[in-house]
Design a protein around this motif. Sequence first.
Motif, PDB file in Angstrom:
ATOM      1  N   TYR A  41       8.512  13.710  -6.782  1.00 43.34           N
ATOM      2  CA  TYR A  41       8.212  14.287  -5.464  1.00 43.34           C
ATOM      3  C   TYR A  41       6.757  14.027  -5.069  1.00 43.34           C
ATOM      4  O   TYR A  41       6.465  13.606  -3.935  1.00 43.34           O
ATOM      5  CB  TYR A  41       8.487  15.796  -5.491  1.00 43.34           C
ATOM      6  CG  TYR A  41       8.015  16.518  -4.248  1.00 43.34           C
ATOM      7  CD1 TYR A  41       8.759  16.476  -3.072  1.00 43.34           C
ATOM      8  CD2 TYR A  41       6.802  17.219  -4.250  1.00 43.34           C
ATOM      9  CE1 TYR A  41       8.311  17.118  -1.933  1.00 43.34           C
ATOM     10  CE2 TYR A  41       6.346  17.860  -3.117  1.00 43.34           C
ATOM     11  CZ  TYR A  41       7.108  17.812  -1.959  1.00 43.34           C
ATOM     12  OH  TYR A  41       6.657  18.436  -0.823  1.00 43.34           O
ATOM     13  N   PHE A  42       5.826  14.251  -6.001  1.00 41.82           N
ATOM     14  CA  PHE A  42       4.415  14.054  -5.703  1.00 41.82           C
ATOM     15  C   PHE A  42       4.105  12.584  -5.399  1.00 41.82           C
ATOM     16  O   PHE A  42       3.244  12.295  -4.562  1.00 41.82           O
ATOM     17  CB  PHE A  42       3.556  14.540  -6.880  1.00 41.82           C
ATOM     18  CG  PHE A  42       3.270  16.014  -6.859  1.00 41.82           C
ATOM     19  CD1 PHE A  42       2.053  16.491  -6.399  1.00 41.82           C
ATOM     20  CD2 PHE A  42       4.222  16.926  -7.287  1.00 41.82           C
ATOM     21  CE1 PHE A  42       1.782  17.853  -6.372  1.00 41.82           C
ATOM     22  CE2 PHE A  42       3.963  18.281  -7.271  1.00 41.82           C
ATOM     23  CZ  PHE A  42       2.750  18.762  -6.811  1.00 41.82           C
ATOM     24  N   MET A  43       4.783  11.693  -6.064  1.00 43.43           N
ATOM     25  CA  MET A  43       4.562  10.263  -5.825  1.00 43.43           C
ATOM     26  C   MET A  43       4.899   9.886  -4.389  1.00 43.43           C
ATOM     27  O   MET A  43       4.206   9.072  -3.772  1.00 43.43           O
ATOM     28  CB  MET A  43       5.405   9.436  -6.802  1.00 43.43           C
ATOM     29  CG  MET A  43       4.904   9.457  -8.243  1.00 43.43           C
ATOM     30  SD  MET A  43       3.546   8.311  -8.540  1.00 43.43           S
ATOM     31  CE  MET A  43       4.440   6.754  -8.654  1.00 43.43           C
ATOM     32  N   LYS A  44       5.953  10.469  -3.847  1.00 46.79           N
ATOM     33  CA  LYS A  44       6.361  10.156  -2.472  1.00 46.79           C
ATOM     34  C   LYS A  44       5.315  10.608  -1.461  1.00 46.79           C
ATOM     35  O   LYS A  44       5.212  10.042  -0.374  1.00 46.79           O
ATOM     36  CB  LYS A  44       7.696  10.834  -2.158  1.00 46.79           C
ATOM     37  CG  LYS A  44       8.879  10.256  -2.929  1.00 46.79           C
ATOM     38  CD  LYS A  44      10.153  11.005  -2.603  1.00 46.79           C
ATOM     39  CE  LYS A  44      11.325  10.436  -3.390  1.00 46.79           C
ATOM     40  NZ  LYS A  44      12.585  11.183  -3.133  1.00 46.79           N
ATOM     41  N   GLN A  45       4.534  11.616  -1.833  1.00 52.11           N
ATOM     42  CA  GLN A  45       3.511  12.142  -0.926  1.00 52.11           C
ATOM     43  C   GLN A  45       2.156  11.447  -1.092  1.00 52.11           C
ATOM     44  O   GLN A  45       1.219  11.767  -0.368  1.00 52.11           O
ATOM     45  CB  GLN A  45       3.324  13.651  -1.172  1.00 52.11           C
ATOM     46  CG  GLN A  45       4.601  14.449  -1.320  1.00 52.11           C
ATOM     47  CD  GLN A  45       5.507  14.318  -0.119  1.00 52.11           C
ATOM     48  OE1 GLN A  45       5.037  14.376   1.028  1.00 52.11           O
ATOM     49  NE2 GLN A  45       6.808  14.139  -0.355  1.00 52.11           N
ATOM     50  N   SER A  46       2.068  10.516  -2.035  1.00 48.99           N
ATOM     51  CA  SER A  46       0.780   9.895  -2.365  1.00 48.99           C
ATOM     52  C   SER A  46       0.632   8.526  -1.710  1.00 48.99           C
ATOM     53  O   SER A  46       1.608   7.909  -1.273  1.00 48.99           O
ATOM     54  CB  SER A  46       0.637   9.745  -3.882  1.00 48.99           C
ATOM     55  OG  SER A  46       0.739  10.995  -4.520  1.00 48.99           O
ATOM     56  N   SER A  47      -0.618   8.054  -1.658  1.00 50.70           N
ATOM     57  CA  SER A  47      -0.903   6.738  -1.087  1.00 50.70           C
ATOM     58  C   SER A  47      -0.376   5.646  -2.014  1.00 50.70           C
ATOM     59  O   SER A  47      -0.084   5.882  -3.184  1.00 50.70           O
ATOM     60  CB  SER A  47      -2.413   6.565  -0.904  1.00 50.70           C
ATOM     61  OG  SER A  47      -3.065   6.488  -2.160  1.00 50.70           O
ATOM     62  N   GLU A  48      -0.282   4.436  -1.482  1.00 54.59           N
ATOM     63  CA  GLU A  48       0.197   3.308  -2.281  1.00 54.59           C
ATOM     64  C   GLU A  48      -0.744   3.020  -3.445  1.00 54.59           C
ATOM     65  O   GLU A  48      -0.299   2.616  -4.538  1.00 54.59           O
ATOM     66  CB  GLU A  48       0.323   2.062  -1.397  1.00 54.59           C
ATOM     67  CG  GLU A  48       1.440   2.156  -0.361  1.00 54.59           C
ATOM     68  CD  GLU A  48       1.584   0.883   0.441  1.00 54.59           C
ATOM     69  OE1 GLU A  48       0.805  -0.073   0.172  1.00 54.59           O
ATOM     70  OE2 GLU A  48       2.448   0.833   1.334  1.00 54.59           O
ATOM     71  N   GLN A  49      -2.048   3.231  -3.238  1.00 51.76           N
ATOM     72  CA  GLN A  49      -3.013   2.991  -4.311  1.00 51.76           C
ATOM     73  C   GLN A  49      -2.805   3.963  -5.474  1.00 51.76           C
ATOM     74  O   GLN A  49      -2.837   3.569  -6.644  1.00 51.76           O
ATOM     75  CB  GLN A  49      -4.440   3.121  -3.776  1.00 51.76           C
ATOM     76  CG  GLN A  49      -4.882   1.957  -2.892  1.00 51.76           C
ATOM     77  CD  GLN A  49      -6.312   2.158  -2.412  1.00 51.76           C
ATOM     78  OE1 GLN A  49      -6.667   3.225  -1.905  1.00 51.76           O
ATOM     79  NE2 GLN A  49      -7.131   1.135  -2.584  1.00 51.76           N
TER      80      GLN A  49
END
Length: 342
Positions: free
Chosen positions: A202-210
Amino acid sequence: MTKINKNQRTEAVLELVIESYLKLGIPISSKFIVAESEINASPATIRNVMMGLESDGLIFSPHTSAGRIPTTAGLRYYVNQLLSFASADNGVLQQLSASLEKTRTPPEMCNKAARMIADMTNLTGLVAMPKTNNIIIRQLELVRLADQRLLCVLIDQHDEVQNRVIDLPFVVTDELLQTTLHMLNSALAGFSLDEGQKRLAYFMKQSSEQVQALVKEALFGDSVELNEQVLFRAGETRLIHDEIANDTASLRKVLKSVSSINTLQPLFSACCSSPNIHVFIGDEIGIESLRNCSIVAKSFYKDNKVAGVMAVVGPKRMDYQSVILSVDLSTNILTSALNHQQ
């Protein structure tokens, strides 16, 4: 397994040849059997019985003498008889289990169990503990070693530390490093690996591509993985034995083999297929450097699931009866301690 003539005299002669060889390490003759046993037969009769056992591939003469020693097939037949009677003493089990339960963490228990089985058998003790996803992550750290190299540190609730160094295909800025570290701890700290896996997605989906790219490099994908297995060892110096290795190069290979979880993994995997004691003799081990060894192993359990494998390594001429009972007892102790852990 090689079939033999099932009569009391043949069984008694085979058992005496094997047990005397395991104890004395010398070829056993028909005269020795007549003198040292209660078998009521002449040396000529015993020689005929031994010739039959040799024809069945269970004993052989190592040189031109009247003495015989067991083959691997003979040892296998003998060990299979022992396995059918192996059972641990409940009184001793409870006493030693209480001692092991005083240990604080599963890794400490396994380390202590390896020393315990090594001391009980006077051989080399091994305990392999597979990775678990039930530990609670307390904290993660990302430490810069160079512009494109990081040290990733995972600390669990028992203060056990696992780390890995990663080389990145890109330069990481301080801002990106801190942002990624904050995200990882928000997703994982305070949760088990199983729970953390779901939160991390879930947190990954909310994070920038970097950030996503750095997380995938640091964690080898979208998930957190611990080392596959940890191997605890005790009594390795007892492998310095002429019957195992008679030169320095061979000894190094033996020591390297019992230190490598990757080398031992196929054997340990076979032990997880059933709750029984497994005995591997010589070439049955499947590891060239250990062809002069025998390994007695059994899996232990937590919450009715395999939690790891305990093993004893020694020369083929070991006291199988004592070692089998010791391994049976010790795995039951470790199982009990793991399941009583608070």
